[in-house]
Design an enzyme around this catalytic site. Sequence first.
Site, mmCIF file in Angstrom:
data_model
loop_
_atom_site.group_PDB
_atom_site.id
_atom_site.type_symbol
_atom_site.label_atom_id
_atom_site.label_comp_id
_atom_site.label_asym_id
_atom_site.label_seq_id
_atom_site.Cartn_x
_atom_site.Cartn_y
_atom_site.Cartn_z
ATOM 1 N N SER A 91 -48.704 19.768 -31.123
ATOM 2 C CA SER A 91 -47.890 20.548 -32.053
ATOM 3 C C SER A 91 -46.771 19.700 -32.626
ATOM 4 O O SER A 91 -46.255 18.799 -31.950
ATOM 5 C CB SER A 91 -47.295 21.725 -31.271
ATOM 6 O OG SER A 91 -46.272 22.343 -31.993
ATOM 7 N N TYR A 127 -42.865 25.890 -23.569
ATOM 8 C CA TYR A 127 -44.139 25.731 -24.284
ATOM 9 C C TYR A 127 -44.232 24.328 -24.888
ATOM 10 O O TYR A 127 -45.215 23.605 -24.715
ATOM 11 C CB TYR A 127 -44.283 26.791 -25.396
ATOM 12 C CG TYR A 127 -45.355 26.423 -26.383
ATOM 13 C CD1 TYR A 127 -46.701 26.544 -26.040
ATOM 14 C CD2 TYR A 127 -45.044 25.881 -27.642
ATOM 15 C CE1 TYR A 127 -47.698 26.147 -26.916
ATOM 16 C CE2 TYR A 127 -46.025 25.497 -28.524
ATOM 17 C CZ TYR A 127 -47.349 25.635 -28.156
ATOM 18 O OH TYR A 127 -48.333 25.231 -29.015
ATOM 19 N N LYS A 138 -46.747 20.812 -24.220
ATOM 20 C CA LYS A 138 -47.502 20.024 -25.221
ATOM 21 C C LYS A 138 -47.159 18.543 -25.069
ATOM 22 O O LYS A 138 -48.039 17.686 -25.099
ATOM 23 C CB LYS A 138 -47.164 20.509 -26.638
ATOM 24 C CG LYS A 138 -47.729 21.888 -26.948
ATOM 25 C CD LYS A 138 -49.242 21.858 -27.039
ATOM 26 C CE LYS A 138 -49.887 23.120 -26.554
ATOM 27 N NZ LYS A 138 -51.320 23.124 -26.471
HETATM 28 P P1 NAD Z 1 -54.788 31.426 -29.242
HETATM 29 O O1 NAD Z 1 -53.967 32.080 -28.188
HETATM 30 O O2 NAD Z 1 -55.296 32.281 -30.342
HETATM 31 O O3 NAD Z 1 -56.047 30.704 -28.565
HETATM 32 C C1 NAD Z 1 -55.999 30.154 -27.276
HETATM 33 C C2 NAD Z 1 -57.215 30.680 -26.524
HETATM 34 O O4 NAD Z 1 -57.244 30.103 -25.221
HETATM 35 C C3 NAD Z 1 -57.201 32.192 -26.345
HETATM 36 O O5 NAD Z 1 -58.436 32.723 -26.787
HETATM 37 C C4 NAD Z 1 -57.004 32.402 -24.835
HETATM 38 O O6 NAD Z 1 -57.708 33.544 -24.392
HETATM 39 C C5 NAD Z 1 -57.566 31.106 -24.269
HETATM 40 N N1 NAD Z 1 -56.971 30.678 -22.993
HETATM 41 C C6 NAD Z 1 -55.649 30.507 -22.702
HETATM 42 N N2 NAD Z 1 -55.516 30.082 -21.430
HETATM 43 C C7 NAD Z 1 -56.772 29.957 -20.915
HETATM 44 C C8 NAD Z 1 -57.292 29.555 -19.652
HETATM 45 N N3 NAD Z 1 -56.494 29.196 -18.633
HETATM 46 N N4 NAD Z 1 -58.623 29.545 -19.474
HETATM 47 C C9 NAD Z 1 -59.466 29.910 -20.486
HETATM 48 N N5 NAD Z 1 -59.028 30.302 -21.697
HETATM 49 C C10 NAD Z 1 -57.696 30.329 -21.907
HETATM 50 O O7 NAD Z 1 -53.951 30.189 -29.800
HETATM 51 P P2 NAD Z 1 -54.187 29.316 -31.106
HETATM 52 O O8 NAD Z 1 -53.147 29.683 -32.087
HETATM 53 O O9 NAD Z 1 -55.613 29.334 -31.490
HETATM 54 O O10 NAD Z 1 -53.792 27.892 -30.543
HETATM 55 C C11 NAD Z 1 -54.764 27.011 -30.028
HETATM 56 C C12 NAD Z 1 -54.071 25.783 -29.490
HETATM 57 O O11 NAD Z 1 -53.313 25.176 -30.519
HETATM 58 C C13 NAD Z 1 -53.096 26.052 -28.350
HETATM 59 O O12 NAD Z 1 -53.189 24.996 -27.422
HETATM 60 C C14 NAD Z 1 -51.752 26.029 -29.027
HETATM 61 O O13 NAD Z 1 -50.736 25.654 -28.152
HETATM 62 C C15 NAD Z 1 -51.969 24.986 -30.103
HETATM 63 N N6 NAD Z 1 -51.102 25.132 -31.269
HETATM 64 C C16 NAD Z 1 -51.036 26.331 -31.918
HETATM 65 C C17 NAD Z 1 -50.195 26.477 -33.010
HETATM 66 C C18 NAD Z 1 -50.066 27.796 -33.705
HETATM 67 O O14 NAD Z 1 -49.060 28.010 -34.379
HETATM 68 N N7 NAD Z 1 -51.031 28.701 -33.621
HETATM 69 C C19 NAD Z 1 -49.450 25.382 -33.461
HETATM 70 C C20 NAD Z 1 -49.557 24.169 -32.785
HETATM 71 C C21 NAD Z 1 -50.390 24.060 -31.683
HETATM 72 C C1 WQD Z 2 -41.412 29.948 -39.103
HETATM 73 C C2 WQD Z 2 -40.106 30.221 -39.836
HETATM 74 C C3 WQD Z 2 -38.416 31.272 -38.491
HETATM 75 C C4 WQD Z 2 -40.434 35.040 -37.843
HETATM 76 C C5 WQD Z 2 -43.397 28.059 -33.820
HETATM 77 C C6 WQD Z 2 -43.368 27.287 -32.523
HETATM 78 C C7 WQD Z 2 -43.998 25.947 -32.687
HETATM 79 C C8 WQD Z 2 -45.381 26.049 -33.329
HETATM 80 C C9 WQD Z 2 -45.409 26.960 -34.508
HETATM 81 C C10 WQD Z 2 -47.121 25.916 -31.685
HETATM 82 C C11 WQD Z 2 -38.864 29.908 -38.995
HETATM 83 C C12 WQD Z 2 -38.844 32.173 -39.615
HETATM 84 C C13 WQD Z 2 -40.142 33.763 -38.271
HETATM 85 C C14 WQD Z 2 -39.675 36.128 -38.355
HETATM 86 C C15 WQD Z 2 -38.415 34.586 -39.686
HETATM 87 N N1 WQD Z 2 -46.371 26.578 -32.446
HETATM 88 N N2 WQD Z 2 -39.138 33.546 -39.173
HETATM 89 N N3 WQD Z 2 -38.702 35.861 -39.271
HETATM 90 O O1 WQD Z 2 -40.630 28.405 -35.646
HETATM 91 O O2 WQD Z 2 -41.993 26.794 -37.010
HETATM 92 O O3 WQD Z 2 -42.702 27.327 -34.773
HETATM 93 O O4 WQD Z 2 -44.763 28.189 -34.191
HETATM 94 O O5 WQD Z 2 -47.083 24.793 -31.347
HETATM 95 O O6 WQD Z 2 -44.052 25.375 -31.424
HETATM 96 O O7 WQD Z 2 -42.006 27.124 -32.129
HETATM 97 O O8 WQD Z 2 -42.898 29.068 -36.555
HETATM 98 O O9 WQD Z 2 -43.785 31.155 -37.512
HETATM 99 O O10 WQD Z 2 -42.139 31.303 -35.609
HETATM 100 O O11 WQD Z 2 -41.350 30.580 -37.831
HETATM 101 O O12 WQD Z 2 -37.518 34.411 -40.496
HETATM 102 O O13 WQD Z 2 -39.883 37.288 -37.989
HETATM 103 O O14 WQD Z 2 -40.026 31.624 -40.116
HETATM 104 O O15 WQD Z 2 -37.038 31.373 -38.275
HETATM 105 O O16 WQD Z 2 -37.902 29.395 -39.845
HETATM 106 P P1 WQD Z 2 -41.945 27.876 -36.011
HETATM 107 P P2 WQD Z 2 -42.602 30.591 -36.826
#
Ligand code: NAD
Ligand code: WQD
Length: 340
Positions: A124, A149, A153
């Site tokens: 991330s 969290y 990562k």
């Molecule tokens: P998500 O929660 O939709 O998907 C994660 C999946 O993993 C879920 O289906 C959950 O049931 C499964 N899971 C969690 N723990 C498990 C375990 N111990 N065993 C088996 N299954 C398990 O999340 P996402 O948004 O698809 O994110 C996927 C990955 O990307 C995550 O590692 C997350 O940290 C990373 N990521 C997400 C974002 C975002 O904003 N969505 C941003 C950066 C990184």
């Molecule tokens: C985006 C912008 C908020 C909700 C988070 C995690 C980061 C990554 C992505 C996984 C910010 C604003 C949000 C609301 C708002 N995940 N906001 N009202 O903060 O970039 O990051 O998700 O790795 O680790 O920290 O994403 O979607 O929460 O917010 O004004 O109800 O929207 O303040 O500026 P963010 P976000």
Amino acid sequence: MAILVTGGLGYIGSHTVVELLNNNFEVVIVDDLSNSEKFILKNIEEITGKKPDFYPFDLKRKELLTQVFDAYSIEGCINFAAYKAVGESQERPVDYYENNLFSLINILQEFKTRELSNFIFSSSCTVYGQADEMPIDENTPLKMPESVYGKTKQMGEEILIDFAKAYNRKISLLRYFNPIGAHPSAKLGELPIGIPNNLVPYVMQTAAGIREKLSVWGDDYPTVDGTAVRDYIYVVDLAKAHVAALKSLMSKESDKATIDIYNLGTGKGSSVLEVVKAFETANNVEVPYKICDRREGDITIAYANPNKAEKELNWKSETSLEEALRTTWEWQKYLESRNN
Ligand code: NAD
Ligand code: WQD
């Protein structure tokens, strides 16, 4: 030969499974459904005409994971499985460290003993914290994230780098910026469980009348309109980057360590209010909002320099913010149709 996709029924995982199947990879999914639902598997099948094998268990259950590795010839893994709620991670740190790191280590133990390679990790942009300069490229210094969290990562990255170096394996660390949108079929998207923390799911639910008003967290940032800026990347574009990263990793020599790191974003920053406006324009709906104080722990601005991924993976994001937000709204309508 199969690709193990952990968390393959989750938001980004399910979109990636579709792209892998479309590229003729055999896919095995392990997902404990802790943040996803079984109907996603059926929808993947409807979209692709293919049914990936699916095992519903927790990756912390090492003995079950070993059985999967015994049953398949695994040629790579994309590890999406993790808990991802920033706020919750502060309240349940031990659960987050346990889930996100033990799952990873259990898979790596199998990779180690079976001499497997080609491991892709969902990282991330949070590993950069508030970077001093924009855009953020892969050489931007890392800052220890504030949230548990985020720390999982950054620790996951370190564990994988040590793994690659010690055993001469190939890994790829993909640092996502802010994934948004849903599949064009409207059959896959981000499942809203509880009150959304992330911006776009909250906007979606406000437009749908599920939430009364969006709280815009702060309008006094030094940005174009005072609201914070992020790089919102369409989830299907992001899913395609995984296939490109996997193919690239697999094409590399297997007797030495490879550590590929890519920032996956669009290269363009958008403010909170720009997202709200784009959602309204794309979908011809209103998103009522109110300006509130800043959210604790938020950074001001983050957007990627995605040039390395473009150059080395021949990948770039193609979908506009508005188009991505249009798919978000279609997904909301699909969810409503399922509830009726
Ligand atoms: P998500 O929660 O939709 O998907 C994660 C999946 O993993 C879920 O289906 C959950 O049931 C499964 N899971 C969690 N723990 C498990 C375990 N111990 N065993 C088996 N299954 C398990 O999340 P996402 O948004 O698809 O994110 C996927 C990955 O990307 C995550 O590692 C997350 O940290 C990373 N990521 C997400 C974002 C975002 O904003 N969505 C941003 C950066 C990184
Ligand atoms: C985006 C912008 C908020 C909700 C988070 C995690 C980061 C990554 C992505 C996984 C910010 C604003 C949000 C609301 C708002 N995940 N906001 N009202 O903060 O970039 O990051 O998700 O790795 O680790 O920290 O994403 O979607 O929460 O917010 O004004 O109800 O929207 O303040 O500026 P963010 P976000």
